[in-house]
Every structure is written in structure tokens, then in C-alpha cells.
Design an enzyme around this catalytic site. Structure first.
Site, mmCIF file in Angstrom:
data_model
loop_
_atom_site.group_PDB
_atom_site.id
_atom_site.type_symbol
_atom_site.label_atom_id
_atom_site.label_comp_id
_atom_site.label_asym_id
_atom_site.label_seq_id
_atom_site.Cartn_x
_atom_site.Cartn_y
_atom_site.Cartn_z
ATOM 1 N N GLU A 101 -6.513 37.424 0.652
ATOM 2 C CA GLU A 101 -6.652 38.761 1.220
ATOM 3 C C GLU A 101 -8.106 39.218 1.199
ATOM 4 O O GLU A 101 -8.625 39.746 2.192
ATOM 5 C CB GLU A 101 -5.797 39.768 0.429
ATOM 6 C CG GLU A 101 -4.325 39.406 0.373
ATOM 7 C CD GLU A 101 -3.948 38.614 -0.859
ATOM 8 O OE1 GLU A 101 -2.890 38.890 -1.428
ATOM 9 O OE2 GLU A 101 -4.732 37.709 -1.255
ATOM 10 N N ASP A 105 1.390 -2.900 -12.860
ATOM 11 C CA ASP A 105 0.590 -2.633 -11.658
ATOM 12 C C ASP A 105 -0.819 -2.139 -11.949
ATOM 13 O O ASP A 105 -1.684 -2.199 -11.075
ATOM 14 C CB ASP A 105 1.295 -1.584 -10.785
ATOM 15 C CG ASP A 105 2.633 -2.074 -10.238
ATOM 16 O OD1 ASP A 105 2.865 -3.292 -10.258
ATOM 17 O OD2 ASP A 105 3.435 -1.223 -9.798
ATOM 18 N N ARG A 136 -6.972 9.256 -3.047
ATOM 19 C CA ARG A 136 -8.114 8.804 -2.257
ATOM 20 C C ARG A 136 -7.896 9.191 -0.792
ATOM 21 O O ARG A 136 -7.034 8.650 -0.103
ATOM 22 C CB ARG A 136 -8.279 7.292 -2.411
ATOM 23 C CG ARG A 136 -8.539 6.886 -3.860
ATOM 24 C CD ARG A 136 -8.729 5.397 -4.065
ATOM 25 N NE ARG A 136 -7.515 4.624 -3.869
ATOM 26 C CZ ARG A 136 -6.542 4.500 -4.777
ATOM 27 N NH1 ARG A 136 -6.627 5.126 -5.936
ATOM 28 N NH2 ARG A 136 -5.484 3.742 -4.539
#
Length: 328
Positions: free
Chosen positions: A55, A203, A210
Site C-alpha cells: 500500500e 543423492d 537456481r
């Protein structure tokens, strides 16, 4: 051309989208200043924490054009002192004649008081324009303010038959580059990303967002202990009952938590009833059952009556894959 209130609120929501990565833990609010002839004089969106709200930004850009004009804002203007002053005071001082609001702010420090102060100062107020759409846009903020916990988004990437890892354990990559790029936007929209320790060991993900040259680093959360040298370090290591895990994460100003864990972690969150939204990427490929790993292999459903059902709220193609959005 004079825009309808619905069209103006849609435009204000588009302005709010520009703050999605910037504003948390504040809500990503959008605002417009509209002249009495229906001309959009200015727009604004929430800036980074500590700087102006939507605002105030719209009023600043409008200058004297705000006097006698209408302010269209997606969320009820704040009425309390925080990092910045109350938006209600700025609206009144600018001479705004009418405020059109998408939805009431559930924050107990506001929750209708902003509207009452505006009315008490002679400002005309209309509430509830495109409210369902606004609440959907601000769902993580609203959920956090109502429950005190982060809004949980579960992300899955699988074959068409729901397989996330092949018989030899490989899983990179089931979906294509476009879907993976889209998933990085999900990370950027989240203030924390959670995986299980097993995913870290297998993993070694970095869990950063990214976006081209822009790299964002949400809070990395690991269920269990992350091994030394893992890419997620430094990270928040948690264990125990998942509700308590969410309570702890909430203490870090996390409005949205992205769960990217494997089948055990995903199944645990669903089993506990702690998932708000699922984003499921599916590639046009097939893994079969023998030796492969299903996306929700840890979830047990004894009967059809016990099925966990959601509501599809989005379906679109992302490159060669599809993205399904489900409210749970």
C-alpha cells in the site's frame, strides 16, 4: 476504459506475484491506486522485510494522485507497528477515499482492525473482491497465521505409473529440464526445503533454488543426521514426531515448507495428515513394478474407503512432462 473491481483485483494480484520471492515472512501483497475516472495511477507490491508494504509503495508512486482516489489491495492493510508503520495511517494521510480489499488479514494484530480504523476515518471500504483467488495466492501466509505452522507442499517427480527410482536405485533424471526448472521456482517460493537423511546420503542434493543467474538458499532441513561434507550443510537437523518438526521449523519464519524427500518421508507426511498441497510432476515414461520404488511406497491403504483423496486444482504441461497440483 474503466476496469471492474474484479479486473482491478486481478491486476493487484499480479503485482503481488512480483513479491513472492522477496517479502516472506511478510505476505506477498499487491496494491493499485485508481483515480475516480478509473485510471490506474500506480501499483506497488510488498518489498523485502523492513521496507515498505504494498500500500505504501503504491501511494508513494501515486504522489498527489492518491488524494480522492481508490486503493485496491489484496490483503487488509495493517494497523499495527512492526518493522514499518501502520499502512492504515499512510492510507488516511494520503487522502484515499475508498479501499477495496481482497480478504481480511488473519493475523491477530490486524484481523479486521485495519478495516475498522479506515471506516472510522471516513474511508469507504469494500471487502471480499475475488476473495477465493486472493486466499489461494496467499494460502501459505494465511495457513501460518491461523495454525502457527508452515504450509506444507509435497513435491514428487515420477514416471506415469508413479515410480521414483529404478531397480538399480537410479532416479536422475526421470523428468525433463523444464520440469526441473519449474521445481526450482517451487524452492524459491519456499522458505525451507526438507528431505530425509537417506536422500542426502543417496543423492547429496544442494537444495538451493537456481533460477538462471539467481541462486536462493532456503533453510535446508534434514530429518535425521546429515553426513559430514554433505552439500546441504549448514542445515537444520530434526527428528521425532512430525508435528513437532513443523513447530520447530515455524520458529524460523517459514511460511511454506517444501518436502522433497523420498517415499518414506513423503508417505510419513501424508500419513500424518500434514500435507496441504502436492505438486506432482509426471514424465511420459513407465517404470514397472519389479524392483522399482513407488513414490508413496511407505503409505498403506487397506481399503478403497481408506483412500486419501485430494482435489485437482491445476493441470498443465511443463516441457515434455505434466504438472498436477492437488489440494489435500
Amino acid at each position: 476504459m474503466k476496469f471492474s473491481n474484479t479486473e482491478l483485483m486481478t491486476m493487484a494480484m499480479s503485482a503481488g506475484d512480483k513479491a513472492r520471492f522477496l517479502s516472506p515472512p511478510n505476505p506477498w501483497v499487491g496494491a493499485l491506486v485508481v483515480s475516480d475516472r478509473g485510471v490506474v495511477v500506480s501499483e506497488g507490491h510488498t518489498q523485502v522485510p523492513g521496507e515498505s508494504h504494498a500500500e505504501v509503495e503504491a501511494l508513494r508512486r501515486a504522489g498527489e494522485g492518491a488524494r480522492g482516489a481508490t486503493l485496491v489491495v489484496t490483503l487488509e492493510p495493517c494497523s499495527h507497528h512492526g518493522r514499518t508503520g501502520p499502512c492504515v495511517e499512510a492510507i488516511i494521510a494520503a487522502g484515499i477515499a475508498k479501499v477495496i480489499i481482497g480478504t481480511i488479514d488473519p493475523d491477530p494484530r490486524v484481523s479486521g482492525s485495519g478495516i475498522e480504523l479506515l471506516k472510522a476515518s471516513g474511508v469507504d471500504v469494500e471487502v471480499g473482491i475475488e476473495e477465493a483467488a486472493v486466499r489461494a495466492q496467499l494460502a501459505p501466509y494465511i495457513w501460518h497465521r491461523v495454525t502457527g505452522r508452515p504450509y506444507v507442499v509435497l513435491k514428487v517427480a515420477s514416471t506415469l505409473d508413479g515410480i521414483v527410482a529404478m531397480a538399480d536405485g537410479t532416479s536422475q533424471w526421470i523428468t525433463g529440464e523444464d520440469a526441473r526448472r519449474d521445481a526450482h521456482v517451487l524452492r524459491a517460493q519456499s522458505q525451507a526445503v526438507l528431505v530425509g537423511a537417506g536422500t542426502v546420503r543417496s543423492d547429496d542434493p544442494a537444495l538451493t533454488a537456481r533460477l538462471g543467474d539467481l541462486v536462493l538458499e532456503p533453510l535446508r532441513v534434514v530429518l535425521g543426521a546429515a553426513p559430514e561434507g554433505a552439500k546441504v550443510r549448514p542445515c537444520l537437523e530434526l527428528s521425532g514426531e512430525l508435528g513437532h518438526v513443523l513447530d520447530e521449523i515455524a520458529q524460523h519464519d517459514v511460511l511454506q515448507l517444501l518436502v522433497e524427500g523420498g517415499p518414506t518421508t513423503a508417505s510419513s507426511f501424508l500419513e500424518a495428515g500434514l500435507v496441504n498441497h502436492i505438486v506432482w510432476y509426471q514424465s511420459a515414461s513407465f517404470g514397472g513394478a519389479t524392483g522399482t520404488l513407488g513414490a508413496l511406497a511407505g503409505l498403506s491403504t487397506p481399503t478403497v474407503a481408506a483412500l486419501r483423496r485430494g482435489r485437482v486444482v491445476g493441470l498443465r504441461q511443463v516441457g515434455e512432462d505434466i504438472r498436477i497440483d492437488v489440494e489435500v
